[in-house]
Structures are given as C-alpha cells and as structure tokens.
Design a protein around this motif. Structure first.
Motif, mmCIF file in Angstrom:
data_model
loop_
_atom_site.group_PDB
_atom_site.id
_atom_site.type_symbol
_atom_site.label_atom_id
_atom_site.label_comp_id
_atom_site.label_asym_id
_atom_site.label_seq_id
_atom_site.Cartn_x
_atom_site.Cartn_y
_atom_site.Cartn_z
ATOM 1 N N ALA A 1 0.840 -1.206 0.000
ATOM 2 C CA ALA A 1 0.000 0.000 0.000
ATOM 3 C C ALA A 1 0.874 1.256 0.000
ATOM 4 N N GLY A 2 1.955 1.223 0.803
ATOM 5 C CA GLY A 2 2.867 2.363 0.832
ATOM 6 C C GLY A 2 3.553 2.573 -0.501
ATOM 7 N N GLY A 3 3.986 1.462 -1.120
ATOM 8 C CA GLY A 3 4.609 1.570 -2.439
ATOM 9 C C GLY A 3 3.645 2.085 -3.490
ATOM 10 N N GLY A 4 2.390 1.632 -3.419
ATOM 11 C CA GLY A 4 1.383 2.118 -4.366
ATOM 12 C C GLY A 4 1.103 3.594 -4.191
ATOM 13 N N LEU A 5 1.077 4.064 -2.930
ATOM 14 C CA LEU A 5 0.847 5.482 -2.664
ATOM 15 C C LEU A 5 1.994 6.334 -3.205
ATOM 16 N N VAL A 6 3.227 5.850 -3.020
ATOM 17 C CA VAL A 6 4.386 6.574 -3.546
ATOM 18 C C VAL A 6 4.310 6.676 -5.063
ATOM 19 N N LYS A 7 3.980 5.562 -5.725
ATOM 20 C CA LYS A 7 3.865 5.570 -7.188
ATOM 21 C C LYS A 7 2.777 6.538 -7.648
#
Length: 291
Positions: A22-28
């Motif tokens: 979820a954190g990686g998706g938010l960063v992207k």
C-alpha cells in the motif's frame, strides 16, 4: 506456547506485506501526479503553438480546433529565429565549455592539493554564490563599455562563465572527494605526472559531474534574457530569448506566434536533457557518497 507465537508471527507477515504494498502504491501514485503536474505546462505550450489567437482564448485548455502549422513557420521567419538560435548556441556552448574547463581544473587543485590561502580562495568562490547576479548589470555594463566588449559575443560569454564558476567548482569538488586517492598514488608509482593523471584518470571518472555542470549551465545561458537585453543591441547578435520578445509590444501580444516561437525554443533544451539525464542523476548523488 511456541506454536501459538509462531502462528501469531506468521499471521503478521501478510499484514506487513500489505502495508508495504500500500505504501509503495501510494508513492507511485504521488510520483504519477507529480509527473503530470510537471509535464502539463509543456503539453499546454505545444498545443497552444498550433492555435489561432481566437482559439487560444476560446479554448485555452482544449486541443486546437484547427492545427495551425503555419504558426511555427511564421514565427521562425518573423523572429529571425535561425540566426537567433545560432547566436544562442554559440554563446551557450562557448560559456559551457569554458566553465567546465576552468571549473574542473580549479576543483581538482582545491580538492587534491594543500597550499597557502586555499581556504581563502574557497571562501572567495563561496562568496560568488551569494552575489545577486542582476545587481551587477550596471557595473558590468560600464566595464564592458570600457573594454569595448558591448555588442559582442564576449559580452555574454565572459559574465556567464564567471557567474557559473562557483557552483561548478563546488559540485566538482564534492564529486572529486569521492574518488579514492589510491588511484592517483598508483599512477604516480607508474611514473605518471599530475597532468596525465588528471587527463587520463580523473577527468574520465568525472563524466557524470561534468554532464551535470553542462546541463545546469546550458539551462541558465540558453534562457537568459536580462544580460542579452542589456549588453546586445545589434539585431544580428541577438539571442533566442530576445527574438521571442519581438512578438509582444506595448499594445498587444500575438499569442499564436509567441507560443510557436517558444515551442521551437524549448526543443533544444528538452533534447539536451534527455541525452544527458543519466549522467546528471549520477553526478547529483555521487558527491554525497564517500568511498
């Protein structure tokens, strides 16, 4: 008890993985939004370059009702942009090369040798970063007039180089600090002199920072308006930013031709950045890592 603890630990792993995803998706997502916000002005410029003046006001954010390719042709001819682009290229390339040669040589001496007044010289270059560039226009104009450099390419090349040297030297010094001195010691044992060490070893290793200095200088010199406006009066010597001002006067602005001319002017900058972006990224981060 151990079995329960193991089961509890295993149950937490999927939750941790989901949180990381979820954190990686938010960063992207944030990076995509940032990219769109950054690229949209460029997109708006290019679609506006093909609009009529009426279409520019009626459909400011939409695609052109009719693609007016004639805007680019007329802007090129009326603004004498071929000559202006040649002048900008000559001044920019000359100033960039001079900045790289002087900046890298000075950085090598300041980062590799110990001598008297070294700290004072470094402080002098640091002071150069603190001087507002445009506050020097009047004294520079007087100096250029006394040296008979007004209305020449030198009136732009010399100030550009002088004001870009401090940042070039500090970037190169930071980068050279990350190059192990053992390389130079091994070369000296083999009988190489300082000039050969610099040309054969140090300079090839400094390609990323040289590219960074080049692109920063290119952007500053290519887009400069104030120095060219003050120091250049002859039409045949005017640079690209000055040619863009021809489409606007005190009574109005021809937005169709202005956008067409700006679209032409920005293309070399985009091409240079795309060609050198890999070296630029390496140069910006390499100086922060010692080793």
């Amino acid at each position: 008890m151990e079995t329960n603890a193991t089961t509890t630990g295993s149950a937490k792993l999927p939750a941790v993985k989901l949180a990381l995803r979820a954190g990686g998706g938010l960063v992207k997502l944030l990076l995509i939004v940032y990219a769109v916000l950054t690229l949209y002005p460029l997109y708006w410029l290019f679609i506006s370059a093909f609009k009529t003046n009426q279409d520019f006001f009626n459909r400011p954010y939409g695609l052109p009702a009719a693609w007016m390719k004639e805007n680019l042709v007329r802007a090129w001819e009326l603004g004498n942009m071929g000559r202006a682009m040649f002048n900008s290229a000559l001044v920019t390339v000359s100033a960039v090369l001079l900045t790289i040669v002087l900046g890298v040589l000075a950085a090598y001496a300041l980062s590799r040798f110990d001598f008297r007044f070294k700290k004072a010289i470094v402080a002098l270059f640091l002071a150069g970063l603190l001087i507002p560039i445009h506050s020097t226009l009047v004294p520079l104009f007087i100096m250029m007039r006394k040296l008979h450099l007004l209305d020449t390419y030198g009136a732009l090349i010399l100030p550009y180089t002088a004001f870009e040297l401090p940042i070039a030297i500090f970037l190169a010094m930071a980068y050279m600090a990350s190059i192990p001195r053992e390389i130079e010691e091994a070369a000296m044992i083999d009988g190489s002199g300082w000039w050969r060490i610099f040309g054969s070893l140090i300079l090839p290793l400094c390609k990323p920072i040289v590219a960074t200095i080049a692109i920063l200088g290119f952007l500053r010199f290519w887009n400069d308006f104030s120095f060219a406006l003050v120091f250049i009066n002859t039409q045949s010597l005017k640079t690209l930013p000055l040619s863009l001002s021809l489409f606007s006067d005190g009574f109005g602005t021809d937005y169709a031709l202005t956008m067409g001319a700006m679209a032409i002017a920005v293309i070399p900058t985009i091409v240079i950045y795309l060609l050198m972006q890999e070296h630029i990224m390496k140069g910006m981060v390499a100086g922060s890592v010692k080793g």
